[in-house]
Design a protein around this motif. Structure first.
Motif, PDB file in Angstrom:
ATOM      1  N   SER A 110      33.835  32.188  43.192  1.00 35.12           N
ATOM      2  CA  SER A 110      33.636  31.123  44.181  1.00 35.12           C
ATOM      3  C   SER A 110      34.960  30.590  44.717  1.00 35.12           C
TER       4      SER A 110
ATOM      5  N   ILE B 202      29.211  26.929  50.140  1.00 30.67           N
ATOM      6  CA  ILE B 202      28.879  27.438  48.812  1.00 30.67           C
ATOM      7  C   ILE B 202      28.263  26.311  48.016  1.00 30.67           C
TER       8      ILE B 202
ATOM      9  N   ILE C 243      25.516  31.531  49.125  1.00 30.98           N
ATOM     10  CA  ILE C 243      26.371  31.551  50.313  1.00 30.98           C
ATOM     11  C   ILE C 243      25.514  31.396  51.539  1.00 30.98           C
TER      12      ILE C 243
ATOM     13  N   VAL D  86      31.360  28.562  56.235  1.00 30.40           N
ATOM     14  CA  VAL D  86      30.964  29.139  54.955  1.00 30.40           C
ATOM     15  C   VAL D  86      30.704  27.981  54.007  1.00 30.40           C
TER      16      VAL D  86
ATOM     17  N   PHE E  62      33.186  41.875  48.696  1.00 30.67           N
ATOM     18  CA  PHE E  62      33.975  41.169  49.703  1.00 30.67           C
ATOM     19  C   PHE E  62      34.418  42.180  50.761  1.00 30.67           C
TER      20      PHE E  62
ATOM     21  N   PHE F 172      30.992  37.943  52.433  1.00 30.40           N
ATOM     22  CA  PHE F 172      30.785  37.968  50.989  1.00 30.40           C
ATOM     23  C   PHE F 172      29.314  38.208  50.726  1.00 30.40           C
TER      24      PHE F 172
ATOM     25  N   GLN G 198      26.339  31.771  55.599  1.00 28.35           N
ATOM     26  CA  GLN G 198      27.323  32.042  56.647  1.00 28.35           C
ATOM     27  C   GLN G 198      26.680  31.803  57.990  1.00 28.35           C
TER      28      GLN G 198
ATOM     29  N   GLY H 295      37.194  32.220  53.048  1.00 28.21           N
ATOM     30  CA  GLY H 295      36.322  31.810  54.141  1.00 28.21           C
ATOM     31  C   GLY H 295      36.953  30.800  55.070  1.00 28.21           C
TER      32      GLY H 295
ATOM     33  N   MET I 190      35.943  33.003  47.430  1.00 24.48           N
ATOM     34  CA  MET I 190      35.087  32.823  48.601  1.00 24.48           C
ATOM     35  C   MET I 190      35.494  31.599  49.407  1.00 24.48           C
ATOM     36  N   ASN I 191      35.676  30.485  48.715  1.00 23.22           N
ATOM     37  CA  ASN I 191      36.056  29.248  49.400  1.00 23.22           C
ATOM     38  C   ASN I 191      37.339  29.418  50.198  1.00 23.22           C
TER      39      ASN I 191
END
Length: 333
Positions: A238, A321, A310, A319, A195, A264, A312, A245, A241-242
């Motif tokens: 995850s 996922i 991912i 973002v 990250f 990420f 992007q 983002g 990330m969620n």
């Protein structure tokens, strides 16, 4: 009950006892022009969350978590800390390892080398005092943990500039986040996630109250369940990330009217990085505003063998996922 690998339903009063973390906040530097005191706030806040038995529930001892700040955040100190993680992972086949660095990151545009700036950095002896990213990556590759997560919250200068003016960088150096080549080295092998707090030539901003970085603020929220769903008992890659983002770009625009888009990259099955509320999980009635804001997030992988993918979008910061089956790794544009 111990927590490792893909977790099962949890009862209260547990520890994430296969979790190990090295938290680095450079803070003060030998040359005060490059001091970043707010980075110490970042890692102290993360340390508090990780070791809280009612939250992430890492065991609160030096066998599981270590903090390097200010004069302790030297190049030898950081490399020694990574060597300690290597030993812990070798002794624990179920280890989940977290490495968090908050401080300056600069790119030598002439030599094309990226460097992290430790406490003893000396602009007159850059090779002898900076922590080159290749050395950082090599030390991380020595850690044979099943699961390794690396956070780099670097390039804070714009946030500091708003408060006290930006210092001049040494010749040939420019502010930059980790280059793609370094990230590729960091994530070699299975069970690896990287990250970064921003990407490209973007800066990583500090909150207007100067309390901590925007990125760390939202990471703390995610570790407390802001990116999770009712019934979740662990915080997964995850989930982080969620939430990051969505919230980091929104905060950067709101606070500073700028773009800061976290990055990420990983090659891994989705895996837990901490307990959620001490393993008690997130009841529907306790969802806070931040968690509610992520209710429209794409689905979180839940089954063993499923991998994160991912995507992007360079133009609109989106973002997404999703799930990938088989041996496909994370893909990014």
């Amino acid at each position: 009950m111990h927590i490792h690998g893909e977790s099962q339903a949890q009862a209260g009063g547990q520890l994430f006892d296969h979790g190990y973390a090295l938290l680095i906040g450079v803070g003060t530097t030998a040359d005060p022009r490059w001091s970043l005191p707010v980075t110490v706030n970042d890692v102290q806040a993360i340390h508090k969350i990780l070791t809280d038995a009612a939250l992430c529930a890492y065991p609160h001892n030096r066998d599981h978590i270590r903090l390097l700040c200010n004069a302790a955040a030297t190049r030898p100190g950081i490399l020694d800390g990574l060597a300690w993680l290597k030993r812990q992972a070798a002794a624990d086949p179920d280890a989940t390892v977290v490495v968090y660095y908050s401080g300056h990151g600069w790119l030598d545009a002439h030599a094309l080398q990226y460097a992290l700036i430790p406490h003893e950095f000396d602009a007159t002896d850059i090779p002898g005092s900076a922590l080159l990213a290749n050395d950082f990556a090599a030390a991380l590759r020595e850690i044979e943990a099943r699961r390794l997560v690396v956070f780099v919250d670097s390039c804070h200068a714009e946030g500091m500039a708003a408060a006290k003016g930006e210092p001049g960088l040494p010749a040939d150096f420019v502010q930059a986040v980790l280059p793609k080549g370094v990230i590729d080295c960091l994530k070699q092998g299975e069970g690896r996630a990287v990250f970064t707090s921003s990407r490209g030539r973007q800066s990583s901003y500090i909150r207007p109250d100067q309390s901590m970085s925007i990125y760390t603020y939202h990471l703390l929220a995610a570790l407390q369940g802001a990116g999770s769903s009712p019934g979740d008992t662990v915080v997964r890659v995850s989930n982080l990330m969620n939430h990051l983002g969505k919230t980091v770009p929104a905060s950067a625009r709101q606070c500073w009217q700028v773009e800061q888009v976290p990055f990420f990259d990983a090659a891994t099955e989705d895996f837990p990085v901490a307990l959620l509320r001490g393993g008690k999980g997130l009841p529907a009635e306790d969802r806070d505003d931040a968690a509610q804001a992520t209710a429209e997030s794409p689905p979180t992988p839940q089954k063993t063998g499923e991998r994160i993918r991912i995507h992007q979008e360079a133009g609109d910061n989106a973002v997404q996922i999703g799930l990938v089956h088989g041996d496909a790794n994370i893909r990014k544009t």
